[in-house]
Design an enzyme around this catalytic site. Sequence first.
Site, PDB file in Angstrom:
ATOM      1  N   TYR A   1       0.832  -1.120   0.201  1.00  0.00           N
ATOM      2  CA  TYR A   1       0.018   0.065   0.084  1.00  0.00           C
ATOM      3  C   TYR A   1       0.766   1.400   0.038  1.00  0.00           C
ATOM      4  O   TYR A   1       1.790   1.406   0.751  1.00  0.00           O
ATOM      5  CB  TYR A   1      -0.840   0.047   1.282  1.00  0.00           C
ATOM      6  CG  TYR A   1      -1.571   1.297   1.447  1.00  0.00           C
ATOM      7  CD1 TYR A   1      -1.338   1.977   2.477  1.00  0.00           C
ATOM      8  CD2 TYR A   1      -2.897   1.582   0.636  1.00  0.00           C
ATOM      9  CE1 TYR A   1      -2.214   3.324   2.618  1.00  0.00           C
ATOM     10  CE2 TYR A   1      -3.657   2.794   0.778  1.00  0.00           C
ATOM     11  CZ  TYR A   1      -3.275   3.635   1.736  1.00  0.00           C
ATOM     12  OH  TYR A   1      -4.257   4.613   2.108  1.00  0.00           O
TER      13      TYR A   1
ATOM     14  N   ASP B   1       9.523   2.937  -1.193  1.00  0.00           N
ATOM     15  CA  ASP B   1       8.422   3.663  -0.617  1.00  0.00           C
ATOM     16  C   ASP B   1       8.844   3.270   1.122  1.00  0.00           C
ATOM     17  O   ASP B   1       8.441   2.360   1.474  1.00  0.00           O
ATOM     18  CB  ASP B   1       7.116   3.038  -0.962  1.00  0.00           C
ATOM     19  CG  ASP B   1       6.225   3.804   0.061  1.00  0.00           C
ATOM     20  OD1 ASP B   1       4.722   3.394  -0.138  1.00  0.00           O
ATOM     21  OD2 ASP B   1       6.535   4.614   0.821  1.00  0.00           O
TER      22      ASP B   1
ATOM     23  N   LYS C   1       5.657   9.569   8.305  1.00  0.00           N
ATOM     24  CA  LYS C   1       5.601   8.881   9.679  1.00  0.00           C
ATOM     25  C   LYS C   1       6.349   9.389  10.706  1.00  0.00           C
ATOM     26  O   LYS C   1       6.470  10.513  11.139  1.00  0.00           O
ATOM     27  CB  LYS C   1       5.367   7.305   9.553  1.00  0.00           C
ATOM     28  CG  LYS C   1       3.969   6.849   8.925  1.00  0.00           C
ATOM     29  CD  LYS C   1       4.094   5.073   8.673  1.00  0.00           C
ATOM     30  CE  LYS C   1       2.945   4.836   7.759  1.00  0.00           C
ATOM     31  NZ  LYS C   1       1.622   4.935   8.243  1.00  0.00           N
TER      32      LYS C   1
END
Length: 437
Positions: free
Chosen positions: A154, A249, A277
């Site tokens: 994802y 990613d 994050k």
Amino acid sequence: MASDDNKRQETIMSRNLELFERAKTTIPGGVNSPVRAFGSVGGTPRFVKKASGPYFWDADDKRYIDYIGSWGPAILGHAHPEVIAAVQRAAEGGLSFGAPTEAEVEFAEVLCSMLPSLEHVRLVSSGTEATMSAIRLARGFTGRDTIVKFEGCYHGHSDSLLVKAGSGLLTFGTPSSGGVPADFTRHTLVLEYNNVAQLEETFARLGDSIACVIVEPFAGNMNLIRPSDAFVKALRTLTEKSGTVLIYDEVMTGFRVGLQCAQGLHGITPDLTTLGKVIGGGMPMAAFGGRKDIMNCIAPLGSVYQAGTLSGNPVAVAAGLTTLRLLREPGFHETLTARTRRLADGLTELGKQAGVALSADSVGGMFGLYFTPEVPTCFAEVTASDRDHFNRFFHAMLEEGVYLAPSAYEAGFVSIAHTDAIIDETLAAAKRALAKG
Ligand code: KE4
């Protein structure tokens, strides 16, 4: 007649339930991000009242040991005093200006100094923005349309990434979400994570038309799945050979699995990296960056447009700078990695003792827990795990005051505030939870 304890339990649920019902009257599903709704595990989400260190307290002041940490950002533990103080100081000078500041220059310099593959970096406000922009940049740089992602990975919710594997071996994807026109995913190829032969065949047939490959270098959105050494090598070799942009990613793995991220553990230099994050320490902060010749294509230097009102805002930058400073302290990642590994190994041992098909794995400060005999290596193996057993375990741990990711397909996160004593407390809770079946 409900015992006092059951009444207390019902009362506890009634406060979270009351908030959940109230939230649903104005927020779709009562949440601002779907996974928070407990749809996969059932039951009532816990509404967080406050958090500190490894804990949060729900709306009824029940304390939980938190193994989500805002899905990764809270690597220092919640509400670290130095991060809070830095945010307060920054906020007193104004929240956002829509103009450059010295702080964001310093932040870019810190990121580029910590990650050698970052020659240039652009700050944004979410991981979705980072990956969406990196893909547009790769397409603009190569002049190609086709992109490759992997099933179970994802990368945020931009249209061309909300795609499920096509029916055939090398067929292009079809939308996995409502509202995404088929046209928006017809350039997206979805391959199997860790399937080197399929990757090689894809590049043999389509290599020169592939703009980029985007990959979670340790997958964390189908639970934690490690890439094989052969897969890591093939990703870099095949993309280099065909002039395809390799995008790591690292929104989840960035500074979570090690000081030089997953690319440092792999010994790989990707062409572009996305971050999020941890680099915001809990504030809306993400980034994309990499090779200067590619980044030179982004506006205002080049034709690839990208923008953001709050990009690089001083408050998020203050949280990020302080977080990155504190996680650079000597021994930080060694300690975090050791404690997370102790949790994973402890869970595996408890599964053996309880005669349960349970395995666990960890990389740096993130871990995977699987109700399967062996650690899975791809999406198909993860989906074969005993989800019902996970869901029973999840709720038993919730009753024990341990908050795991509310899905069998999500990784967990440990902070440096999770001491050995807290890991022991968690394992003792897990033993009781497994005993409930
Ligand atoms: P955001 O847009 O949610 O900031 O980041 C998207 C993203 C991009 N890349 C990776 C590797 C990610 O893990 C994410 C977001 N991760 C999920 C956790 N599974 C966020 C939690 C949520 O969606 O509420």
